[in-house]
Design an enzyme around this catalytic site. Structure first.
Site, PDB file in Angstrom:
ATOM      1  N   CYS A  47     -76.133 -89.229  -7.997  1.00  0.00           N
ATOM      2  CA  CYS A  47     -75.082 -89.871  -7.205  1.00  0.00           C
ATOM      3  C   CYS A  47     -75.436 -91.330  -6.958  1.00  0.00           C
ATOM      4  O   CYS A  47     -76.573 -91.747  -7.151  1.00  0.00           O
ATOM      5  CB  CYS A  47     -74.889 -89.151  -5.870  1.00  0.00           C
ATOM      6  N   LYS A  60     -88.175 -88.654  -5.690  1.00  0.00           N
ATOM      7  CA  LYS A  60     -87.695 -89.579  -6.710  1.00  0.00           C
ATOM      8  C   LYS A  60     -88.117 -90.974  -6.284  1.00  0.00           C
ATOM      9  O   LYS A  60     -87.563 -91.545  -5.348  1.00  0.00           O
ATOM     10  CB  LYS A  60     -86.180 -89.509  -6.869  1.00  0.00           C
ATOM     11  N   ARG A 109     -80.809-103.601  -6.409  1.00  0.00           N
ATOM     12  CA  ARG A 109     -80.089-103.997  -5.199  1.00  0.00           C
ATOM     13  C   ARG A 109     -80.766-103.452  -3.948  1.00  0.00           C
ATOM     14  O   ARG A 109     -81.634-102.568  -4.012  1.00  0.00           O
ATOM     15  CB  ARG A 109     -78.653-103.464  -5.238  1.00  0.00           C
ATOM     16  N   ASP A 123     -79.152 -86.622  -2.781  1.00  0.00           N
ATOM     17  CA  ASP A 123     -79.705 -86.825  -1.437  1.00  0.00           C
ATOM     18  C   ASP A 123     -79.012 -87.914  -0.634  1.00  0.00           C
ATOM     19  O   ASP A 123     -79.386 -88.181   0.506  1.00  0.00           O
ATOM     20  CB  ASP A 123     -81.197 -87.158  -1.539  1.00  0.00           C
ATOM     21  N   ASP A 161     -87.692 -93.641 -11.174  1.00  0.00           N
ATOM     22  CA  ASP A 161     -86.452 -94.302 -11.572  1.00  0.00           C
ATOM     23  C   ASP A 161     -86.701 -95.798 -11.590  1.00  0.00           C
ATOM     24  O   ASP A 161     -86.884 -96.424 -10.549  1.00  0.00           O
ATOM     25  CB  ASP A 161     -85.328 -93.957 -10.595  1.00  0.00           C
ATOM     26  N   LEU A 221     -74.616 -94.399  -3.804  1.00  0.00           N
ATOM     27  CA  LEU A 221     -74.648 -94.308  -2.343  1.00  0.00           C
ATOM     28  C   LEU A 221     -73.322 -93.712  -1.891  1.00  0.00           C
ATOM     29  O   LEU A 221     -72.365 -94.425  -1.606  1.00  0.00           O
ATOM     30  CB  LEU A 221     -74.876 -95.697  -1.716  1.00  0.00           C
ATOM     31  N   ASP A 235     -79.724 -92.945 -17.730  1.00  0.00           N
ATOM     32  CA  ASP A 235     -78.779 -92.979 -16.615  1.00  0.00           C
ATOM     33  C   ASP A 235     -77.703 -94.020 -16.889  1.00  0.00           C
ATOM     34  O   ASP A 235     -76.627 -93.707 -17.400  1.00  0.00           O
ATOM     35  CB  ASP A 235     -79.513 -93.278 -15.308  1.00  0.00           C
ATOM     36  N   ASP A 289     -80.052 -84.752  -8.117  1.00  0.00           N
ATOM     37  CA  ASP A 289     -80.503 -85.869  -7.273  1.00  0.00           C
ATOM     38  C   ASP A 289     -79.320 -86.208  -6.362  1.00  0.00           C
ATOM     39  O   ASP A 289     -78.595 -87.163  -6.592  1.00  0.00           O
ATOM     40  CB  ASP A 289     -80.896 -87.049  -8.171  1.00  0.00           C
ATOM     41  N   LYS A 299     -88.614 -94.909  -6.598  1.00  0.00           N
ATOM     42  CA  LYS A 299     -88.038 -96.098  -7.221  1.00  0.00           C
ATOM     43  C   LYS A 299     -89.156 -97.064  -7.616  1.00  0.00           C
ATOM     44  O   LYS A 299     -90.042 -97.372  -6.803  1.00  0.00           O
ATOM     45  CB  LYS A 299     -87.069 -96.791  -6.258  1.00  0.00           C
ATOM     46  N   THR A 338     -85.059 -89.553  -2.360  1.00  0.00           N
ATOM     47  CA  THR A 338     -85.430 -90.855  -2.911  1.00  0.00           C
ATOM     48  C   THR A 338     -86.383 -91.617  -1.999  1.00  0.00           C
ATOM     49  O   THR A 338     -86.191 -91.672  -0.784  1.00  0.00           O
ATOM     50  CB  THR A 338     -84.171 -91.702  -3.158  1.00  0.00           C
ATOM     51  N   GLU A 388     -86.719 -92.233 -15.410  1.00  0.00           N
ATOM     52  CA  GLU A 388     -85.290 -92.478 -15.566  1.00  0.00           C
ATOM     53  C   GLU A 388     -85.002 -93.949 -15.867  1.00  0.00           C
ATOM     54  O   GLU A 388     -85.530 -94.840 -15.200  1.00  0.00           O
ATOM     55  CB  GLU A 388     -84.584 -92.053 -14.270  1.00  0.00           C
TER      56      GLU A 388
END
Length: 364
Positions: free
Chosen positions: A295, A160, A24, A322, A190, A297, A243, A320, A162, A135, A218
């Site tokens: 977490c 981290k 997303r 942030d 991730d 968002l 995850d 994680d 993406k 991230t 991840e």
């Protein structure tokens, strides 16, 4: 101290830049915030982000679940009866883990207020400081390199990154990021379920051959493909973290019994809150597997609750957390304190949250 009312409001916070993953793209944090009021005047806070592509929850479903099912099971309950309150919460409706998480953290906030202590001390009190990553959203390689360098210059020692949309591009991204930030910066990946099993094994092996020194990868494959996750875990030397494959304690137990993952990422919105997250911690610790607390968002409300969990338990070795750092503003007083990549839990009672700007509270 008994529950008198449960209210909610919608919190909208713009992000500094678009948050992009393989699943997303988001430009604004738009979450449901809950407040439990007691007959003593105490207030406990919780939060639920509508993350439809992961948890299946929307704003409407979160509000509806609390209004139609959860609220009536908790009104007039004694806050100190935490175990039975959690049983009632978890059996009030099937699924709806984000709605449950919001009420769970508000209940734990108040529970710690009963005993006049910070929540992390009530839960275990392992430490009062954490180190978080930050991230790097998936974008064109040049933009990700720029974001990575800026983040390191801000004082973050763990990124981290993406990935998961295009293996060739992913390898190019990582090659340029590693060369730019140097070998002393930790890189976590991730994939957000973005690869097939064969793609994941091929990509991770190429990363190992090229010496990218990835701390862990991840969720490389689809959440429901436990056999595929195990195949990836068994085929590479880089640690694999589950995850989206792990929501409940039962799923954690199944994964670890089958040795399908090296680590577990615990998120309150997947687990349904702190109560079930503690069970996952216990299962992982018994299995000799480390955990990370992450977490969605989320604003500082939910992230503060997650930080208290992470600080309480020794089995949580990575965080994680942030998300508040990605927001353009912070309307919440109190809670955790960020000092670059360090998260400090102040010695405030409960979650230590204060006033929240811009919330119009409504009763469910």
């Amino acid at each position: 101290m008994k529950i008198k009312d449960i209210q909610f409001g919608i919190m909208e916070i713009p992000l500094k830049k678009p948050f992009k993953t393989a699943l997303r793209t988001a430009n604004v944090l738009s979450n449901v915030v809950v407040m439990i009021e007691t007959d003593t005047g105490n207030q406990g806070y919780g939060e639920a982000p509508p993350t439809g592509v992961i948890t299946g929850d929307t704003q409407g479903s979160i509000i509806g679940a609390i209004r139609e099912h959860i609220k009536k099971s908790l009104i007039d309950r004694d806050i100190a009866d935490i175990e039975n309150n959690m049983v009632l919460l978890n059996h009030s409706i099937l699924g709806n883990t984000s709605a449950k998480a919001a009420l769970d953290m508000a209940l734990y906030d108040l529970y710690a207020q009963v005993y006049q202590a910070p929540l992390y001390q009530i839960l275990g009190g392992c430490r009062s400081e954490l180190i978080t990553d930050k991230t790097i959203s998936v974008n064109e390689p040049e933009e990700m390199v720029k974001d990575s360098l800026e983040t390191v210059q801000e004082g973050y020692r763990t990124l981290k990154v993406k990935v998961g949309k295009n293996i060739k591009l992913d390898l190019n991204r990582l090659d340029k990021i590693r060369k730019t930030v140097g070998d002393n910066i930790k890189l976590r990946l991730d994939a957000n379920q973005g690869w097939s099993v064969k793609e994941a094994i091929a990509a991770i092996k190429k990363m190992e051959e090229r010496g990218f020194n990835i701390e862990f990868v991840e969720q490389p494959v689809k959440a429901g493909d436990i056999e595929g996750l195990k195949k990836v875990t068994d085929s590479v030397t880089t640690p694999i973290m589950a995850d989206e494959s792990v929501f409940s304690p039962e799923e954690a137990l199944h994964l670890l019994q089958n040795r399908a993952t090296d680590m577990i990422n615990i998120k309150l919105m997947k687990a349904g809150g702190i109560h079930n997250a503690l069970k996952i911690c216990a299962i992982a610790e018994t299995s000799g597997v480390e955990c990370m607390v992450g977490c969605m968002l989320e604003s500082k409300i939910a992230v503060t609750a997650a930080a208290h969990l992470a600080a309480a338990k020794k089995v949580v070795t990575k965080v994680d957390l942030d998300s508040p750092l990605l927001c353009a503003e912070d309307p919440i007083s109190g809670g955790i304190i960020y000092e670059k990549d360090k998260i400090i839990l102040p010695e405030a009672i409960g979650l230590g949250l204060g006033k929240i700007k811009g919330i119009g509270w409504k009763s469910f």
